[in-house]
Design a protein around this motif. Structure first.
Motif, PDB file in Angstrom:
ATOM      1  N   LYS A   1       0.729  -1.131  -0.144  1.00 40.76           N
ATOM      2  CA  LYS A   1       0.115   0.065   0.063  1.00 40.76           C
ATOM      3  C   LYS A   1       0.963   1.248  -0.006  1.00 40.76           C
ATOM      4  N   GLN A   2       1.904   1.218  -0.243  1.00 49.31           N
ATOM      5  CA  GLN A   2       3.169   2.245  -0.111  1.00 49.31           C
ATOM      6  C   GLN A   2       2.625   3.598  -0.597  1.00 49.31           C
ATOM      7  N   ASN A   3       2.062   3.421  -1.910  1.00 50.43           N
ATOM      8  CA  ASN A   3       1.770   4.821  -2.687  1.00 50.43           C
ATOM      9  C   ASN A   3       0.311   4.872  -2.649  1.00 50.43           C
ATOM     10  N   ASN A   4      -0.396   4.011  -1.918  1.00 48.69           N
ATOM     11  CA  ASN A   4      -1.783   4.306  -1.495  1.00 48.69           C
ATOM     12  C   ASN A   4      -2.118   4.032  -0.092  1.00 48.69           C
ATOM     13  N   CYS A   5      -1.432   4.371   0.634  1.00 48.36           N
ATOM     14  CA  CYS A   5      -1.830   4.058   1.944  1.00 48.36           C
ATOM     15  C   CYS A   5      -3.014   5.059   2.451  1.00 48.36           C
ATOM     16  N   ASP A   6      -3.954   4.075   3.186  1.00 45.08           N
ATOM     17  CA  ASP A   6      -5.187   4.605   3.583  1.00 45.08           C
ATOM     18  C   ASP A   6      -5.045   4.722   5.120  1.00 45.08           C
ATOM     19  N   GLU A   7      -4.046   4.182   5.888  1.00 44.94           N
ATOM     20  CA  GLU A   7      -3.936   4.431   7.591  1.00 44.94           C
ATOM     21  C   GLU A   7      -3.716   5.839   7.791  1.00 44.94           C
ATOM     22  N   ILE A   8      -4.021   6.041   9.041  1.00 48.47           N
ATOM     23  CA  ILE A   8      -3.986   7.394   9.622  1.00 48.47           C
ATOM     24  C   ILE A   8      -2.873   7.388  10.797  1.00 48.47           C
ATOM     25  N   ALA A   9      -1.937   7.984  10.664  1.00 49.33           N
ATOM     26  CA  ALA A   9      -0.959   8.329  11.532  1.00 49.33           C
ATOM     27  C   ALA A   9      -1.597   9.084  13.174  1.00 49.33           C
ATOM     28  N   VAL A  10      -1.010   8.591  14.072  1.00 48.07           N
ATOM     29  CA  VAL A  10      -1.460   8.830  15.385  1.00 48.07           C
ATOM     30  C   VAL A  10      -0.035   9.095  16.203  1.00 48.07           C
ATOM     31  N   LEU A  11      -0.275  10.071  17.004  1.00 44.79           N
ATOM     32  CA  LEU A  11       1.054  10.125  18.139  1.00 44.79           C
ATOM     33  C   LEU A  11       0.697  10.448  19.542  1.00 44.79           C
ATOM     34  N   ARG A  12       1.384   9.955  20.390  1.00 45.56           N
ATOM     35  CA  ARG A  12       1.237  10.265  21.852  1.00 45.56           C
ATOM     36  C   ARG A  12       2.620  10.516  22.390  1.00 45.56           C
ATOM     37  N   LEU A  13       2.831  11.571  23.151  1.00 45.57           N
ATOM     38  CA  LEU A  13       4.026  11.850  23.718  1.00 45.57           C
ATOM     39  C   LEU A  13       3.925  11.287  25.392  1.00 45.57           C
ATOM     40  N   VAL A  14       5.118  10.419  25.535  1.00 43.49           N
ATOM     41  CA  VAL A  14       5.140   9.980  26.935  1.00 43.49           C
ATOM     42  C   VAL A  14       5.507  10.991  27.848  1.00 43.49           C
ATOM     43  N   GLU A  15       4.908  11.035  28.910  1.00 39.50           N
ATOM     44  CA  GLU A  15       5.054  12.136  29.877  1.00 39.50           C
ATOM     45  C   GLU A  15       6.012  11.538  30.981  1.00 39.50           C
ATOM     46  N   PHE A  16       7.152  12.232  31.012  1.00 42.33           N
ATOM     47  CA  PHE A  16       8.087  12.094  32.153  1.00 42.33           C
ATOM     48  C   PHE A  16       8.194  13.343  33.044  1.00 42.33           C
ATOM     49  N   ALA A  17       8.349  12.941  34.266  1.00 40.54           N
ATOM     50  CA  ALA A  17       8.444  13.887  35.461  1.00 40.54           C
ATOM     51  C   ALA A  17      10.034  14.536  34.992  1.00 40.54           C
ATOM     52  N   PRO A  18       9.946  15.813  35.788  1.00 41.58           N
ATOM     53  CA  PRO A  18      11.303  16.434  34.993  1.00 41.58           C
ATOM     54  C   PRO A  18      12.562  15.886  35.566  1.00 41.58           C
ATOM     55  N   GLU A  19      12.489  15.251  36.667  1.00 44.25           N
ATOM     56  CA  GLU A  19      13.678  14.238  37.122  1.00 44.25           C
ATOM     57  C   GLU A  19      14.172  13.124  36.298  1.00 44.25           C
ATOM     58  N   GLN A  20      13.237  12.574  35.374  1.00 47.73           N
ATOM     59  CA  GLN A  20      13.484  11.504  34.417  1.00 47.73           C
ATOM     60  C   GLN A  20      13.977  11.984  33.087  1.00 47.73           C
ATOM     61  N   LEU A  21      13.931  13.114  32.827  1.00 47.76           N
ATOM     62  CA  LEU A  21      14.355  13.861  31.470  1.00 47.76           C
ATOM     63  C   LEU A  21      15.742  13.783  31.744  1.00 47.76           C
ATOM     64  N   THR A  22      16.425  13.392  30.572  1.00 44.21           N
ATOM     65  CA  THR A  22      17.865  13.405  30.437  1.00 44.21           C
ATOM     66  C   THR A  22      18.155  14.424  29.306  1.00 44.21           C
TER      67      THR A  22
END
Length: 166
Positions: free
Chosen positions: A139-160
């Protein structure tokens, strides 16, 4: 019902294969061979009801800061009862544990993913996906899927310094 969500084990391969093949036959999920499932079993989480596998999903690493939810499916008779959300929660927890800040999926079920905190985005923002999988997809040239994104929530101390919070 006695529902549990857990990491997949090698003994789940046959049931995973059957569930995924059912979706693949309908053209809404890519098929996976038993060999491929065996090799990637560590990436799967499953939901079971009294020992019967009734749902699955996996995380596929696409880059240092991106994973994809793949092979997310629930057996007939169990849909609409929260099992899919249970799997997404487990996969998001796994992404957080791996310190991966972005989780994406390609789907036909945008309302489900939006209900689970994802946002619809353009597929083109994921060159990692395009070059990893889409290049070989019929389906490369005729893809009918929808992209979705979710960001992972990190506490400030978990961020590097490796990641920039968006």
């Amino acid at each position: 019902m006695s529902i549990i969500c857990r990491k997949a084990v090698p003994e789940d391969v046959e049931a995973l294969y059957e569930l995924i093949q059912d979706y693949a036959a309908k053209g809404i999920m890519l098929p996976r061979s038993k060999d491929a499932l065996s090799r990637s079993i560590h990436t799967f989480v499953v939901v079971e009801d009294q020992g019967k596998l009734i749902g699955c999903g996996s995380l596929c690493r696409l880059g240092v800061d991106l994973v994809e939810i793949r092979s997310l499916g629930i057996a007939d008779g169990y849909k609409g009862k929260g099992m899919g959300s249970m799997l997404v929660d487990a996969l998001m927890a796994e992404a957080k544990e791996q310190r991966i800040p972005k989780v994406m999926a390609l789907t036909y079920e945008t309302a489900f993913f939006q209900k689970n905190g994802f946002t619809v985005v353009e597929k083109e923002i994921f060159p990692e996906k395009v070059w990893t999988d889409c290049v070989n997809c019929p389906k490369q040239n005729n893809c009918d899927e929808i992209a979705v994104l979710r960001l992972v929530e990190f506490a400030p101390e978990q961020l590097t310094t490796d990641y920039v919070q968006i």
